[in-house]
Write a protein that holds these residues in place. Structure first.
Motif, PDB file in Angstrom:
ATOM      1  N   PHE A 366       1.020  -1.496   0.560  1.00 32.19           N
ATOM      2  CA  PHE A 366      -0.001  -0.014  -0.350  1.00 32.19           C
ATOM      3  C   PHE A 366       0.883   0.859   0.428  1.00 32.19           C
ATOM      4  CE2 PHE A 366      -3.355  -3.101   1.934  1.00 32.19           C
ATOM      5  CZ  PHE A 366      -4.113  -3.054   0.526  1.00 32.19           C
ATOM      6  N   GLU A 367       1.705   1.392   0.638  1.00 33.40           N
ATOM      7  CA  GLU A 367       3.091   2.595   0.475  1.00 33.40           C
ATOM      8  C   GLU A 367       3.098   2.532  -1.368  1.00 33.40           C
ATOM      9  OE1 GLU A 367       7.141   3.442   2.919  1.00 33.40           O
ATOM     10  OE2 GLU A 367       6.400   1.668   3.017  1.00 33.40           O
ATOM     11  N   PHE A 368       3.064   1.866  -2.157  1.00 39.23           N
ATOM     12  CA  PHE A 368       4.020   1.957  -3.118  1.00 39.23           C
ATOM     13  C   PHE A 368       2.554   1.963  -4.171  1.00 39.23           C
ATOM     14  CE2 PHE A 368       3.865  -0.684  -7.389  1.00 39.23           C
ATOM     15  CZ  PHE A 368       5.087   0.137  -7.488  1.00 39.23           C
ATOM     16  N   MET A 369       1.596   2.060  -3.243  1.00 37.60           N
ATOM     17  CA  MET A 369       0.004   1.731  -4.235  1.00 37.60           C
ATOM     18  C   MET A 369       0.354   3.666  -4.117  1.00 37.60           C
ATOM     19  SD  MET A 369      -2.504  -1.454  -4.109  1.00 37.60           S
ATOM     20  CE  MET A 369      -3.427  -0.958  -4.934  1.00 37.60           C
ATOM     21  N   ASN A 370       0.094   4.014  -3.045  1.00 38.26           N
ATOM     22  CA  ASN A 370       0.244   5.542  -2.446  1.00 38.26           C
ATOM     23  C   ASN A 370       1.132   5.649  -3.106  1.00 38.26           C
ATOM     24  OD1 ASN A 370      -0.949   7.717  -0.454  1.00 38.26           O
ATOM     25  ND2 ASN A 370       1.415   7.087  -0.399  1.00 38.26           N
ATOM     26  N   PHE A 371       2.403   5.814  -3.688  1.00 43.80           N
ATOM     27  CA  PHE A 371       3.838   6.610  -3.873  1.00 43.80           C
ATOM     28  C   PHE A 371       3.065   6.726  -5.197  1.00 43.80           C
ATOM     29  CE2 PHE A 371       7.202   6.128  -6.373  1.00 43.80           C
ATOM     30  CZ  PHE A 371       8.169   7.362  -6.414  1.00 43.80           C
ATOM     31  N   LEU A 372       2.869   5.508  -6.094  1.00 43.11           N
ATOM     32  CA  LEU A 372       2.989   5.578  -7.438  1.00 43.11           C
ATOM     33  C   LEU A 372       0.951   6.420  -8.409  1.00 43.11           C
ATOM     34  CD1 LEU A 372       4.841   4.135 -10.145  1.00 43.11           C
ATOM     35  CD2 LEU A 372       2.585   2.188  -9.739  1.00 43.11           C
ATOM     36  N   ALA A 373       0.206   6.155  -7.115  1.00 40.50           N
ATOM     37  CA  ALA A 373      -1.012   6.953  -7.708  1.00 40.50           C
ATOM     38  C   ALA A 373      -0.882   8.435  -7.404  1.00 40.50           C
ATOM     39  CB  ALA A 373      -2.305   6.236  -6.708  1.00 40.50           C
ATOM     40  N   GLU A 374      -0.572   8.554  -6.407  1.00 44.03           N
ATOM     41  CA  GLU A 374      -0.124   9.847  -6.071  1.00 44.03           C
ATOM     42  C   GLU A 374       0.638  10.495  -7.359  1.00 44.03           C
ATOM     43  OE1 GLU A 374       1.969  11.473  -1.777  1.00 44.03           O
ATOM     44  OE2 GLU A 374       0.090  12.087  -1.709  1.00 44.03           O
ATOM     45  N   ASN A 375       1.099  10.076  -7.785  1.00 43.38           N
ATOM     46  CA  ASN A 375       2.341  11.131  -8.422  1.00 43.38           C
ATOM     47  C   ASN A 375       2.170  10.670 -10.005  1.00 43.38           C
ATOM     48  OD1 ASN A 375       5.101  11.523  -7.544  1.00 43.38           O
ATOM     49  ND2 ASN A 375       5.252  10.045  -5.989  1.00 43.38           N
ATOM     50  N   VAL A 376       1.146   9.609 -10.537  1.00 44.18           N
ATOM     51  CA  VAL A 376      -0.005   9.375 -11.718  1.00 44.18           C
ATOM     52  C   VAL A 376      -0.629  10.608 -11.620  1.00 44.18           C
ATOM     53  CG1 VAL A 376      -1.274   8.468 -12.649  1.00 44.18           C
ATOM     54  CG2 VAL A 376      -0.197   7.802 -12.574  1.00 44.18           C
TER      55      VAL A 376
END
Length: 638
Positions: A366-376
């Motif tokens: 979830f840390e990775f998904m948060n990072f990726l979604a936020e930057n997208v």
């Protein structure tokens, strides 16, 4: 002739898929640039421009290239044809063109003044996301991660203040922004910049509700690196987490507010109906998210051996968490609120039942998904400034919006802090209030709410203004965070655990006064903590005292069935200590709690000192990268 027509159809289909691949390649390239920039900034400890600001800058450059370097399509694309025989829109339409039947599916209704945007550059059209992608794909992992990574000990010691800022503060911001913008709209009507019937008071309130969603991701990331005072970090993080949920439900409630007669007049019946909808949707979404989070630990992790298969355990954890969002949306509730409280509850209950490997996997996933979604999202913000084809820029409206959010933030922070300080033993200092005022950035939530509806001209003007305000606040206020911390003389390099120990020592020196404070101000939380520790934790997890010692004797058969065998051989864990707080707002001392004796306690070996809790761990996609904090001086400001 027919063969050439089929070849052309196949060619057009191939071109469509090629353009889709180009679209994905653009975002992939932007994310690669963003990640490399993040590494560069961290390596050189550069804090003036945050990663989100860099992502927006790269998106801006790419949008500029796509806007002026790609060729427009032919005029036949998106041409309007009259179909007088059709009275309503059909979900599927079969069109016979020279004995060749083509299938067209309904996408959405567009206004007449937006039709020209669908006759231009196909690439720009494809780079404009469907708003449902933001709410169904990108926002859920961001919101869930915020709840799942929430550090309960620091959150609950300031719960009253956080709730005041999140609920009352959001309502104040919405009303103040709405009133100020309505005044600017009337001025725009007076100088003939907009028509009198275009903007209603409800539209201004709608704009106020979406602009009330703060997203201080840049500020919090810098706080994480500098290890700023834990109370200030918790105030901002807790407010932003709950504020997003409140703003989303408030926006929906205002959008369905419809006075029967004059749209600008106050209708008491419609107002109370909207208030009722707000409360019902928020409560229902909270119940939905909590129900999923309670079901998973009880039925799938406690009474099964699923922990022997960490991959399956992690997969079920992810799918059930996402199901909370989808179920709330399917039921007409708000999935964002449901997934937020699902994350909070999963962290408190389900996390205790997971295997050691699944605990690491879920945190990192979830840390990775948060990072990726936020930057997208932030990359797309930069793209949208040039690829969105229905921008309406009005300088007076933009100026009014900037002034309105500044005044609304001041009306939110300072009065509420003054009222809270009347009842707090540990006051919220002035420099904290100034920093919270400064940190009212706008970001992903405000953008997603604005892009959700851009059919009318007022909504298009709101979207353009929201986009410009996000750019301004992220670049200017986000970049000025480090100098502001130095100017306000706010502590940095703070160890959260040492900070708590120091406060506990201070309270112990004045034990009589501390006990009085507990009795007067923490009675509600005492009731909840006692109920949670004695009943919910033992039922849902392997932790807590056995139910055979907390339930009445006649419940022993059920108690033995629901109590985990491990509960008889475990003392109070550090996870339980997360809810033991020791402040004037919510105070509970483990040493004074009445815990029943646990069988087999004498046979327990010492498990060692519990690991220190880092309130910044895993937040905002920053991973485990640690920076040595340095004293901030006027010479070292970046």
């Amino acid at each position: 002739m027919e063969k050439s027509r089929k070849l052309k159809s196949v060619k057009d289909e191939d071109q469509f898929y090629h353009q889709g691949a180009v679209e994905l390649l653009v975002f992939n390239f932007l994310l690669i640039l963003t990640i490399l920039t993040i590494w560069l900034f961290k390596n050189h400890r550069f804090r003036f421009l945050h990663e989100t600001g860099g992502a927006m800058l790269y998106g801006l450059i790419m949008g500029l290239i796509l806007r002026y370097a790609t060729a427009p399509s032919d005029t036949a694309n998106g041409a309007i044809y009259d179909c007088e025989k059709l009275k309503t829109a059909l979900p599927t339409l079969l069109v016979n063109i020279t004995n060749q039947v083509y299938e067209y599916q309904y996408k959405r209704e567009i206004s007449q003044h937006n039709a020209n945007a669908h006759q231009g550059n196909i690439m720009l059209q494809k780079m404009t996301f469907d708003p449902s992608i933001f709410f169904n794909v990108l926002l859920p992992p961001i919101i869930f991660h915020a709840g799942y990574s929430l550090k309960k000990r620091h959150f609950f010691r300031n719960l009253g203040s956080i709730l005041a800022y999140a609920f009352l503060g959001t309502a104040i911001s919405c009303i103040v922004i709405g009133l100020i913008m309505y005044g600017f709209v009337r001025a725009m009507v007076h100088i003939h910049q907009v028509e009198s019937g275009d903007f209603h008071f409800t539209d201004c309130l709608f704009f106020g509700s979406l602009m009330s969603a703060t997203d201080p991701v840049t500020v919090l990331a810098i706080f994480h690196e500098l290890h700023v005072d834990t109370d200030l970090y918790t105030f901002l993080f807790g407010e932003s987490v709950l504020n997003d949920a409140v703003a989303i439900v408030l926006t929906y409630s205002i959008s369905i507010y419809s006075p029967k007669e004059n749209p600008n007049a106050f209708d008491a019946a419609a107002f109370f109906q909207s208030v009722g909808n707000f409360l019902a949707i928020f409560a229902g979404s909270f119940a939905m998210g909590s129900a999923y989070a309670h079901f998973f630990p009880l039925h799938l992790t406690k009474f099964t051996k699923l922990c022997e298969f960490p991959m399956l355990e992690t997969g079920l954890f992810f799918l059930l968490s996402w199901s909370a969002f989808l179920s709330a949306e399917a039921a007409g509730l708000t999935g964002i609120v449901a997934v937020l409280f699902c994350g909070v509850t999963q962290a408190h209950y389900t996390y205790n039942n997971l295997s050691a490997e699944s605990k690491i996997r879920t945190k990192q996933l979830f840390e990775f998904m948060n990072f990726l979604a936020e930057n997208v999202i932030f990359c797309y913000m930069g793209l949208a400034l040039f690829t969105f084809q229905n921008h309406i820029f009005n300088p007076l409206f933009v100026f009014g919006a900037c002034m309105a959010i500044f005044i609304a933030r001041a009306c939110n922070i300072y009065p509420i802090s003054f009222i809270l300080n009347l009842g707090r033993k540990q006051k919220i200092p002035r420099n904290f209030q100034h920093m919270m005022m400064f940190s009212g950035l706008r970001g992903a939530i405000a953008f997603a709410l604005a892009i959700r509806d851009t059919d009318s001209q007022p909504k298009q003007m709101m979207f353009t203004t929201t986009l410009l305000i996000v750019f301004f606040t992220v670049w200017v206020f986000g970049g000025g965070t480090t100098p502001m911390l130095a100017w306000l003389q706010i502590r940095v390099g703070v160890d959260p655990d040492e900070d708590l120990k120091a406060e506990a020592t201070t309270q112990a020196a004045n034990n009589q006064e501390s006990n009085t404070t507990k009795t007067e101000s923490a009675w509600l939380f005492r009731i909840w903590y006692g109920f949670d520790h004695k009943y919910l934790k033992p039922i849902l997890t392997h932790a807590g005292p056995p139910l055979t010692t907390t339930l009445p004797g006649w419940c022993n058969p059920v108690a033995r069935l629901l109590t985990s065998p491990r509960a008889y051989g475990e003392q109070l864990k550090d996870d339980d200590m997360d809810f033991i707080v020791s402040n004037d707002e919510l105070s509970l001392n483990c040493a004074t709690s009445d815990l029943p004796p646990m069988p087999g306690q004498s046979r327990i070996e010492s498990l060692g000192a519990p690991g220190k809790e880092n309130i910044y761990e895993g937040d905002l996609g920053l991973g485990g990268y640690e920076l040595q904090s340095e004293p901030i001086t006027s010479e070292s400001q970046l």
